[in-house]
Each structure stands twice: as C-alpha cells, then as structure tokens.
Design a protein around this motif. Structure first.
Motif, mmCIF file in Angstrom:
data_model
loop_
_atom_site.group_PDB
_atom_site.id
_atom_site.type_symbol
_atom_site.label_atom_id
_atom_site.label_comp_id
_atom_site.label_asym_id
_atom_site.label_seq_id
_atom_site.Cartn_x
_atom_site.Cartn_y
_atom_site.Cartn_z
ATOM 1 N N HIS A 214 5.822 55.615 0.551
ATOM 2 C CA HIS A 214 6.757 56.493 1.254
ATOM 3 C C HIS A 214 7.987 55.706 1.699
ATOM 4 O O HIS A 214 8.013 54.480 1.655
ATOM 5 C CB HIS A 214 6.074 57.121 2.474
ATOM 6 C CG HIS A 214 5.276 56.132 3.276
ATOM 7 N ND1 HIS A 214 5.863 55.101 3.993
ATOM 8 C CD2 HIS A 214 3.943 56.002 3.448
ATOM 9 C CE1 HIS A 214 4.926 54.393 4.576
ATOM 10 N NE2 HIS A 214 3.756 54.904 4.260
ATOM 11 N N ASP A 215 8.981 56.452 2.150
ATOM 12 C CA ASP A 215 10.237 55.856 2.574
ATOM 13 C C ASP A 215 10.211 55.630 4.089
ATOM 14 O O ASP A 215 10.987 56.200 4.847
ATOM 15 C CB ASP A 215 11.396 56.773 2.193
ATOM 16 C CG ASP A 215 12.750 56.153 2.474
ATOM 17 O OD1 ASP A 215 12.831 54.910 2.497
ATOM 18 O OD2 ASP A 215 13.724 56.899 2.677
ATOM 19 N N LEU A 216 9.324 54.768 4.525
ATOM 20 C CA LEU A 216 9.176 54.449 5.945
ATOM 21 C C LEU A 216 9.247 52.938 6.087
ATOM 22 O O LEU A 216 8.418 52.210 5.528
ATOM 23 C CB LEU A 216 7.833 54.966 6.467
ATOM 24 C CG LEU A 216 7.654 55.100 7.972
ATOM 25 C CD1 LEU A 216 8.573 56.181 8.538
ATOM 26 C CD2 LEU A 216 6.208 55.454 8.310
ATOM 27 N N ALA A 217 10.237 52.465 6.824
ATOM 28 C CA ALA A 217 10.419 51.020 6.985
ATOM 29 C C ALA A 217 9.454 50.474 8.032
ATOM 30 O O ALA A 217 8.862 51.227 8.819
ATOM 31 C CB ALA A 217 11.856 50.729 7.400
ATOM 32 N N ASP A 218 9.282 49.167 8.057
ATOM 33 C CA ASP A 218 8.422 48.531 9.048
ATOM 34 C C ASP A 218 8.885 48.905 10.452
ATOM 35 O O ASP A 218 10.071 48.823 10.780
ATOM 36 C CB ASP A 218 8.460 47.003 8.894
ATOM 37 C CG ASP A 218 7.723 46.529 7.662
ATOM 38 O OD1 ASP A 218 6.914 47.309 7.121
ATOM 39 O OD2 ASP A 218 7.961 45.389 7.220
ATOM 40 N N GLY A 219 7.955 49.332 11.269
ATOM 41 C CA GLY A 219 8.272 49.666 12.650
ATOM 42 C C GLY A 219 8.744 51.083 12.864
ATOM 43 O O GLY A 219 8.890 51.526 14.001
ATOM 44 N N LYS B 238 -6.303 47.095 6.994
ATOM 45 C CA LYS B 238 -6.705 45.978 7.862
ATOM 46 C C LYS B 238 -5.594 45.637 8.861
ATOM 47 O O LYS B 238 -5.075 44.519 8.880
ATOM 48 C CB LYS B 238 -7.031 44.751 7.002
ATOM 49 C CG LYS B 238 -8.086 45.037 5.927
ATOM 50 C CD LYS B 238 -8.193 43.899 4.916
ATOM 51 C CE LYS B 238 -9.136 44.257 3.791
ATOM 52 N NZ LYS B 238 -9.221 43.210 2.751
ATOM 53 N N PRO B 239 -5.204 46.605 9.709
ATOM 54 C CA PRO B 239 -4.142 46.309 10.671
ATOM 55 C C PRO B 239 -4.593 45.300 11.714
ATOM 56 O O PRO B 239 -5.749 45.305 12.143
ATOM 57 C CB PRO B 239 -3.871 47.675 11.311
ATOM 58 C CG PRO B 239 -5.166 48.403 11.193
ATOM 59 C CD PRO B 239 -5.751 47.958 9.875
ATOM 60 N N GLU B 240 -3.673 44.440 12.112
ATOM 61 C CA GLU B 240 -3.975 43.513 13.199
ATOM 62 C C GLU B 240 -3.676 44.141 14.560
ATOM 63 O O GLU B 240 -4.238 43.738 15.574
ATOM 64 C CB GLU B 240 -3.159 42.224 13.029
ATOM 65 C CG GLU B 240 -3.543 41.432 11.784
ATOM 66 C CD GLU B 240 -2.741 40.151 11.665
ATOM 67 O OE1 GLU B 240 -1.999 39.819 12.610
ATOM 68 O OE2 GLU B 240 -2.856 39.486 10.621
ATOM 69 N N PHE C 259 -9.121 44.480 15.954
ATOM 70 C CA PHE C 259 -7.668 44.581 16.003
ATOM 71 C C PHE C 259 -7.237 44.720 17.459
ATOM 72 O O PHE C 259 -8.025 45.102 18.331
ATOM 73 C CB PHE C 259 -7.159 45.778 15.183
ATOM 74 C CG PHE C 259 -7.818 47.095 15.517
ATOM 75 C CD1 PHE C 259 -7.427 47.835 16.632
ATOM 76 C CD2 PHE C 259 -8.832 47.598 14.707
ATOM 77 C CE1 PHE C 259 -8.031 49.046 16.935
ATOM 78 C CE2 PHE C 259 -9.444 48.803 14.997
ATOM 79 C CZ PHE C 259 -9.039 49.527 16.116
ATOM 80 N N ALA C 260 -5.995 44.392 17.707
ATOM 81 C CA ALA C 260 -5.430 44.539 19.050
ATOM 82 C C ALA C 260 -4.999 45.994 19.225
ATOM 83 O O ALA C 260 -4.409 46.588 18.335
ATOM 84 C CB ALA C 260 -4.236 43.617 19.231
ATOM 85 N N TYR C 261 -5.309 46.562 20.392
ATOM 86 C CA TYR C 261 -5.013 47.968 20.672
ATOM 87 C C TYR C 261 -4.076 48.072 21.865
ATOM 88 O O TYR C 261 -4.259 47.390 22.882
ATOM 89 C CB TYR C 261 -6.314 48.717 20.960
ATOM 90 C CG TYR C 261 -6.131 50.129 21.448
ATOM 91 C CD1 TYR C 261 -5.935 51.175 20.552
ATOM 92 C CD2 TYR C 261 -6.162 50.420 22.810
ATOM 93 C CE1 TYR C 261 -5.769 52.474 21.002
ATOM 94 C CE2 TYR C 261 -6.006 51.713 23.264
ATOM 95 C CZ TYR C 261 -5.807 52.740 22.354
ATOM 96 O OH TYR C 261 -5.652 54.028 22.812
ATOM 97 N N ASP D 72 1.774 43.930 10.400
ATOM 98 C CA ASP D 72 0.462 44.559 10.231
ATOM 99 C C ASP D 72 0.106 45.469 11.405
ATOM 100 O O ASP D 72 -0.996 45.421 11.937
ATOM 101 C CB ASP D 72 -0.628 43.496 10.043
ATOM 102 C CG ASP D 72 -0.403 42.648 8.803
ATOM 103 O OD1 ASP D 72 -0.112 43.229 7.751
ATOM 104 O OD2 ASP D 72 -0.506 41.419 8.902
ATOM 105 N N THR D 73 1.077 46.317 11.800
ATOM 106 C CA THR D 73 0.861 47.282 12.870
ATOM 107 C C THR D 73 0.684 48.674 12.282
ATOM 108 O O THR D 73 1.361 49.051 11.328
ATOM 109 C CB THR D 73 2.052 47.285 13.844
ATOM 110 O OG1 THR D 73 2.119 46.025 14.500
ATOM 111 C CG2 THR D 73 1.909 48.381 14.901
ATOM 112 N N ALA D 74 -0.234 49.441 12.871
ATOM 113 C CA ALA D 74 -0.433 50.839 12.479
ATOM 114 C C ALA D 74 -0.351 51.706 13.722
ATOM 115 O O ALA D 74 -0.814 51.316 14.798
ATOM 116 C CB ALA D 74 -1.791 51.018 11.801
ATOM 117 N N PHE D 75 0.257 52.892 13.574
ATOM 118 C CA PHE D 75 0.279 53.870 14.656
ATOM 119 C C PHE D 75 -0.924 54.788 14.507
ATOM 120 O O PHE D 75 -1.283 55.184 13.398
ATOM 121 C CB PHE D 75 1.562 54.704 14.609
ATOM 122 C CG PHE D 75 2.813 53.910 14.861
ATOM 123 C CD1 PHE D 75 3.052 53.349 16.104
ATOM 124 C CD2 PHE D 75 3.745 53.718 13.854
ATOM 125 C CE1 PHE D 75 4.215 52.620 16.345
ATOM 126 C CE2 PHE D 75 4.902 52.994 14.072
ATOM 127 C CZ PHE D 75 5.136 52.440 15.333
#
Length: 337
Positions: free
Chosen positions: A202-207, A42-44, A4-6, A22-25
């Motif tokens: 959960h109530d979390l939108a993309d980004g 499987k985050p990119e 994945f890109a970091y 497909d981003t994860a914090f």
C-alpha cells in the motif's frame, strides 16, 4: 508469540511521532494480533490508537461522507447515512466476517487487512510478500483461492476485504497523517499491485496512519447491489464478489460503478466495463458484455480457473439486481464451485 513494546497514543500527532522502526498500530487487532501469534508479523513496537478521536461519521458540505478511521464495521454498516446513501457499502460490510469481528474491526484496519493466503500465513512456506525474494509456493501449489486478476510471477494472493470492494465501487479518498503532516490519497491508488515487490502492499509511508476515509458523493437515484459467492453462507471469504451501482434513465444506463472482490490482488475497480455500460440498455446482453470486458485480462492457475466464470456470473447478477433495485441479503449465498 514474540515479545514487543506496547504503548498508547493519546492524539494523532502523538501517534505519528511515537513511531520507531518496526512499529505497528493496533485498534481492533483482528488481523494484526493473529499474524503476530503466527510469527508472520514481528513488530518490535505496538502503538494502541483506540483513544484517538477518530470515531465520527459526518456529512460534508460537498455531499461526501467522512468516516473516522476507528469507526467499527458494525457501526458503519448500520449508520443511517450509509444505509440511506451507500447501501452497497452496508451490504458489503454485513457480508464480511462475523458479528463479533465486525464489532471490533475498524474502518482503517479493514483497509489495511492482510491477505488470507495460507502460504503467506505459514512461515515455513515460500512467500515473496512475507519474505521478499523467497519465491511463491502458491504458483504451483494449491491455488484454488488465489487471484485471477492483478497477479504477477511473484504473487497471486487475493485481497480479502468485502468492505473495500464496496468502497472501490463508490470511490473515496484516504486521509493519511505522519511525521511530515497530512496528505490525501485516492482509494484506487492506495493498494498496490504485487508486480516485483509484493511486500509493498500500500501507499503508506513509515509512521503514517489512516485517519479518515471520505466517500465520494453518492450517485443520485442509483440502484446498487453487493453479491458475494462463497463456499458456505456465513463467516467465509469470497470466491468472487461484485459491488455494482447503476443510475438509469428509463432502461438506459447513464452511469455505472463496478468493483470485484475475491478474484484480484487488490480491490478491483472495473473502469473499462463501466464505460462500456454507459448509454446501453440495462439488460442481460449489456451486463454479459460488461462482464467479459471486466475479465478480459484474467489469468487462471491450475486450481482457480473456475473463478473466471464465477466472477462473470457475479457481475451479471449484481448488475441485474442493481437495475431492479433489489433489496440486499437475498443473494449473499453459497457457491457450488
């Protein structure tokens, strides 16, 4: 493990606007990295947010306590404001995981913690939460650890957090920030029931990311207790747990807070049981009645029926100890279930 890109974010705005599909914090990474290694997530793109200025705990003018998203579980458990005014949260935090994990795990990361359901964590198993529409092997499988409250025909996975049970009993607001700005969500509404869409947790939108959790003002002169029943005394998830707060006038209950863990698909606030306790005498009869109300909708599967009487016991004992003002840790112990 997949590649994945970091990248690293140097501000909240930067993090919110760096997100791509497909981003994860990642902060402590105590859940995220495990699930990436298992090929469950499987985050990119993985964005490191450890440099963000979200590590403060501050008392607000209205009496509430604002906790930065990156405050570690260890620091939060031992913070003087938490120990003095929210001991039930300190107890819950210290009952979870191990010292090493608490040193790394963050407040927001704990809120976002994924289920430990073995079928979710096994890519070879059917899991609607991991792969929508694939089915749920837990329904007719080994479901000893699964939920008796809040489940559906699509999912009965338990929410694993101890911290979140303490927060549910206190009440809180989450501050979320994303590309469209900042918004607040009541903690009770943040985690979703599985229903037909267990993959929407959960109530979390993309980004969006959690930037703070603000606890409700503490109940004045309230006794509290967190009780966790589990298979062994350390580094184990709850079979049933209960966070209780009671504000008494003599022997009469003036206000009550009650939440359950280990038995539900989300941190489980028992509002009906709380209402039933108000005005009652703080005794075993009242506590048992409240437990019956809290568990009236519980539904057992083949292997997890023991959780209903176990949760009932946890409620009665936690309320009893909150009424007595008992000190923590004496009853964070093993279950014989």
């Amino acid at each position: 493990m997949r590649t994945f890109a970091y990248s690293r974010a140097d501000s909240v705005d930067h993090a919110a606007h760096r997100t791509m599909p497909d981003t994860a914090f990642v902060a402590g990474g105590t859940t995220l990295l495990d699930l990436i290694k298992l090929d469950v997530l499987k985050p990119e793109n993985v964005v490191d947010i450890n440099a963000l200025p979200l590590k403060r705990v501050e008392r607000l003018d209205d009496g509430r306590l604002k906790i930065g998203a990156l405050v570690t579980n260890t620091d939060l458990a031992h913070h003087p404001e938490v120990k003095s005014h929210y001991p039930v949260l300190s107890e819950a935090l210290l009952a979870g995981a191990s010292t090493q994990l608490r040193n790394m795990a963050t407040t927001a990361g704990n809120v976002m913690q994924r289920t430990r359901c073995p079928y979710y964590r096994d890519p070879a198993a059917k899991c609607n939460r991991r792969e929508p529409g694939s089915g749920c092997d837990a329904m007719d499988g080994i479901n000893r650890m699964h939920a008796v409250l809040g489940g559906s025909d699509a999912c009965i996975a338990v929410h694993p957090s101890d911290m979140c049970v303490g927060i549910a009993a206190i009440g809180a607001t989450l501050t979320l920030q994303g590309p469209d700005g900042e918004r607040e969500v009541d903690f009770a509404d943040f985690h979703r029931l599985p229903g037909d869409t267990p993959h929407i947790e959960h109530d979390l939108a993309d980004g969006e990311l959690i930037t703070a959790i603000t606890l409700d003002a503490p109940l004045k002169n309230a006794g509290s207790h967190y009780l966790k029943l589990r298979d062994r005394a350390s580094y184990e998830f709850a079979l049933a747990s209960c966070a209780a707060q009671l504000m008494l006038d003599g022997d009469t209950i003036r206000e009550a807070r009650l939440a359950l863990g280990g038995v539900a698909t989300k941190p489980w606030r028992c509002s009906d049981a709380e209402a039933a306790l108000v005005g009652q005498t703080a005794d075993k009869t009242s506590f048992e009645r409240a437990a019956d109300i809290a568990l009236k909708d519980a539904q057992a599967r083949e292997h997890n029926g023991y959780k209903i009487p176990l949760a009932r016991q946890a409620i009665v004992r936690a309320l009893r100890n909150a009424a007595r003002g008992d000190k923590p840790a004496s009853e964070t112990q093993e279950s014989q279930a």
